[in-house]
Enzyme design. Structure first.
Site, PDB file in Angstrom:
ATOM      1  N   THR A 153     -22.133 -40.958 -59.449  1.00 27.36           N
ATOM      2  CA  THR A 153     -22.928 -41.748 -60.402  1.00 27.36           C
ATOM      3  C   THR A 153     -24.310 -41.142 -60.582  1.00 27.36           C
ATOM      4  O   THR A 153     -24.781 -40.947 -61.704  1.00 27.36           O
ATOM      5  CB  THR A 153     -23.048 -43.205 -59.892  1.00 27.36           C
ATOM      6  OG1 THR A 153     -21.734 -43.763 -59.806  1.00 27.36           O
ATOM      7  CG2 THR A 153     -23.898 -44.047 -60.825  1.00 27.36           C
ATOM      8  N   GLN A 201     -13.080 -36.391 -60.117  1.00 24.93           N
ATOM      9  CA  GLN A 201     -11.638 -36.504 -59.828  1.00 24.93           C
ATOM     10  C   GLN A 201     -10.963 -35.150 -59.651  1.00 24.93           C
ATOM     11  O   GLN A 201      -9.855 -35.087 -59.104  1.00 24.93           O
ATOM     12  CB  GLN A 201     -10.930 -37.268 -60.953  1.00 24.93           C
ATOM     13  CG  GLN A 201     -11.276 -38.747 -61.022  1.00 24.93           C
ATOM     14  CD  GLN A 201     -10.789 -39.535 -59.811  1.00 24.93           C
ATOM     15  OE1 GLN A 201      -9.860 -39.127 -59.105  1.00 24.93           O
ATOM     16  NE2 GLN A 201     -11.417 -40.662 -59.555  1.00 24.93           N
ATOM     17  N   SER A 206     -18.378 -35.764 -56.200  1.00 27.21           N
ATOM     18  CA  SER A 206     -18.580 -36.899 -55.308  1.00 27.21           C
ATOM     19  C   SER A 206     -17.765 -36.678 -54.038  1.00 27.21           C
ATOM     20  O   SER A 206     -16.568 -36.406 -54.103  1.00 27.21           O
ATOM     21  CB  SER A 206     -18.121 -38.179 -56.018  1.00 27.21           C
ATOM     22  OG  SER A 206     -18.123 -39.249 -55.103  1.00 27.21           O
ATOM     23  N   THR A 213     -35.412 -37.862 -48.278  1.00 27.69           N
ATOM     24  CA  THR A 213     -34.992 -37.156 -47.072  1.00 27.69           C
ATOM     25  C   THR A 213     -33.503 -36.858 -47.131  1.00 27.69           C
ATOM     26  O   THR A 213     -32.696 -37.737 -47.431  1.00 27.69           O
ATOM     27  CB  THR A 213     -35.299 -38.013 -45.826  1.00 27.69           C
ATOM     28  OG1 THR A 213     -36.704 -38.262 -45.789  1.00 27.69           O
ATOM     29  CG2 THR A 213     -34.853 -37.313 -44.549  1.00 27.69           C
ATOM     30  N   CYS A 231     -14.195 -50.177 -60.739  1.00 20.76           N
ATOM     31  CA  CYS A 231     -15.610 -50.400 -61.032  1.00 20.76           C
ATOM     32  C   CYS A 231     -15.804 -51.570 -61.969  1.00 20.76           C
ATOM     33  O   CYS A 231     -16.877 -52.140 -62.061  1.00 20.76           O
ATOM     34  CB  CYS A 231     -16.209 -49.164 -61.664  1.00 20.76           C
ATOM     35  SG  CYS A 231     -15.571 -47.669 -60.955  1.00 20.76           S
TER      36      CYS A 231
HETATM   37  C1  PLP Z   1     -15.777 -42.073 -58.749  1.00 19.13           C
HETATM   38  C2  PLP Z   1     -16.238 -41.443 -60.006  1.00 19.13           C
HETATM   39  C3  PLP Z   1     -17.597 -41.384 -60.333  1.00 19.13           C
HETATM   40  C4  PLP Z   1     -18.665 -42.036 -59.495  1.00 19.13           C
HETATM   41  O1  PLP Z   1     -18.848 -41.421 -58.261  1.00 19.13           O
HETATM   42  P1  PLP Z   1     -19.538 -42.245 -57.063  1.00 19.13           P
HETATM   43  O2  PLP Z   1     -19.723 -41.218 -56.007  1.00 19.13           O
HETATM   44  O3  PLP Z   1     -18.594 -43.323 -56.685  1.00 19.13           O
HETATM   45  O4  PLP Z   1     -20.830 -42.757 -57.581  1.00 19.13           O
HETATM   46  C5  PLP Z   1     -17.947 -40.754 -61.505  1.00 19.13           C
HETATM   47  N1  PLP Z   1     -17.032 -40.203 -62.304  1.00 19.13           N
HETATM   48  C6  PLP Z   1     -15.716 -40.242 -62.021  1.00 19.13           C
HETATM   49  C7  PLP Z   1     -14.750 -39.585 -62.935  1.00 19.13           C
HETATM   50  C8  PLP Z   1     -15.273 -40.862 -60.867  1.00 19.13           C
HETATM   51  O5  PLP Z   1     -13.966 -40.911 -60.597  1.00 19.13           O
END
Ligand code: PLP
Length: 391
Positions: free
Chosen positions: A76, A183, A203, A243, A328
């Site tokens: 995010t 993903q 992520s 940090t 979400c």
């Molecule tokens: C999970 C996801 C996010 C968000 O990542 P977070 O680390 O949970 O904030 C953004 N884009 C896609 C395509 C995701 O699957």
């Protein structure tokens, strides 16, 4: 207590035990707990070394350079930093952004915010199978377009976007290109030396690492600047202050390292399980597949089961972790914005289930879950007037 069968890897993955083992070495009084910025003493220096080694591991995953990796708190934040960071710094060049209707909320909401700040956003509509073509991007480009932001793999239906061809189009036209690879990072090879993409969001918790840590790849050559979204001590070359969380970072580094040499094995296993899953699901009457099964990852299977509301179905199956729509948006009762964008009617969208499998999924779990889903579907349909009226 029996453990639920976990088939929701697209929402989050468990942390690989090898990653956990690494992370705990960076927490306690006997571990490397120092502040990575405190490089005047040993604890700090060792933490800093670990952070930089992890940066190299994440860079390796996408064939990038370590100084092209910025640590963030997750996908995010990476999306926010890329989109708002570019828009705010390059607004004098233009105020038009292109994205799609099936992006993650982190991208859509960043774009919605920018619309309130005087930017214009084009939301490309995918075809009925969820595919977005380079041609559509080319057509949407305007002289004042500064950024294109598209996901590599869709988190609800698993479709793959041809980001290489799109990156070539945007590069030709001097427009920045951001790819959300949350993903895909664990599942598909991604090479910044052959794909001229400018920004990539990643992520850790979608690739067997911990939640709360992510990275943004930002191309160095040519250098692209970003407007920081978090101000403070000037960490990460002033782009992202705060940090550095050493244990989270080494977790992401180790997760990336594991992916790099386990991806082929993981993919092969996933391919076989996914075929089995789809095959078994299709034995249930009136099940349709959402998305395109040719241009997609095996790990995500999204189906609609006619005359069955997925919410009622999931309530009957508390021991099976699958998703209806996206995790979400579970607070709202809107049908999935992704399925709706494909032109799928609300009723079919409300009857959709997303199965997503991964490194720790077993054949037995696939068999058990489809068996239980089939039984619950039978029960719900038996009580459904619509189903009993259906010839
Ligand atoms: C999970 C996801 C996010 C968000 O990542 P977070 O680390 O949970 O904030 C953004 N884009 C896609 C395509 C995701 O699957």
């Amino acid at each position: 207590m029996t453990r639920a069968i976990y088939l929701d890897y697209a929402a989050t993955t468990p942390v690989d035990p090898r990653v956990i083992e690494k992370m705990v070495q960076f927490l306690g009084p006997d571990g490397v707990f120092g502040n990575p910025s405190s490089t005047l003493h040993r604890q700090g220096m060792e933490a800093n070394n670990a952070v930089e080694q992890s940066r190299q591991q994440v860079a390796n995953l996408i064939n990038a350079e370590p100084d092209e990796i910025i640590w963030t708190s997750g996908g995010t934040e990476s999306d926010n930093l890329a989109i708002k960071g570019v828009a705010q710094l390059y607004a004098d060049r233009g105020r038009h952004i292109i994205t799609s209707a099936i992006e993650h909320k982190a991208v859509l909401d960043s774009c919605l915010y920018l619309e309130t700040q005087g930017f214009e956003v084009t939301y490309i509509k995918p075809n009925a199978e969820g595919l977005i073509t380079p041609k559509q991007v080319e057509t949407a480009l305007r002289p004042d377009t500064i950024l294109v932001s598209l996901m590599h793999v869709n988190n609800e239906i698993g479709t793959i976007t041809d980001i290489k061809s799109i990156a070539e189009v945007t590069k030709d036209r001097g427009v920045f290109f951001h790819a959300d690879a949350a993903q895909s990072a664990a599942r598909l090879p991604l090479d910044t030396k052959t794909i001229p993409v400018d920004f990539i969001s990643m992520s850790a918790h979608k690739m067997y690492g911990p939640k709360g840590i992510g990275a943004l790849y930002a191309r160095r050559n040519p250098r692209i600047r970003l407007q920081p979204q978090i101000h403070g001590g000037g960490h990460e070359r002033g782009i992202r202050s705060g940090t550095l969380p050493t244990h989270q970072i080494v977790g992401m580094g180790e997760a990336a390292h594991l992916v790099a040499y386990k991806r082929a094995e993981d993919s092969e296993k996933t391919r076989i399980l996914s075929q089995d899953l789809l095959h078994r699901l299709m034995t249930i009457e009136r099940v349709s597949v959402n998305g395109n099964r040719k241009h997609c990852i095996d790990a995500i299977v999204n189906v609609s089961i006619s005359f069955v509301e997925s919410e009622s179905l999931l309530m009957l199956l508390p021991d099976i972790a699958v998703s209806n729509g996206s995790a979400c948006t579970s607070a709202s009762v809107e049908p999935s914005h992704v399925l709706t964008a494909l032109g799928i009617d609300a009723e079919t969208a409300y009857s959709s289930l997303r199965f997503s499998i991964g490194r720790f999924t077993t054949e037995e779990e696939i068999h058990q879950s489809v068996k239980q889903v089939a039984e619950a579907v039978y029960e719900l349909r038996r009580l459904s007037l619509h189903w009993t009226a259906y010839p």
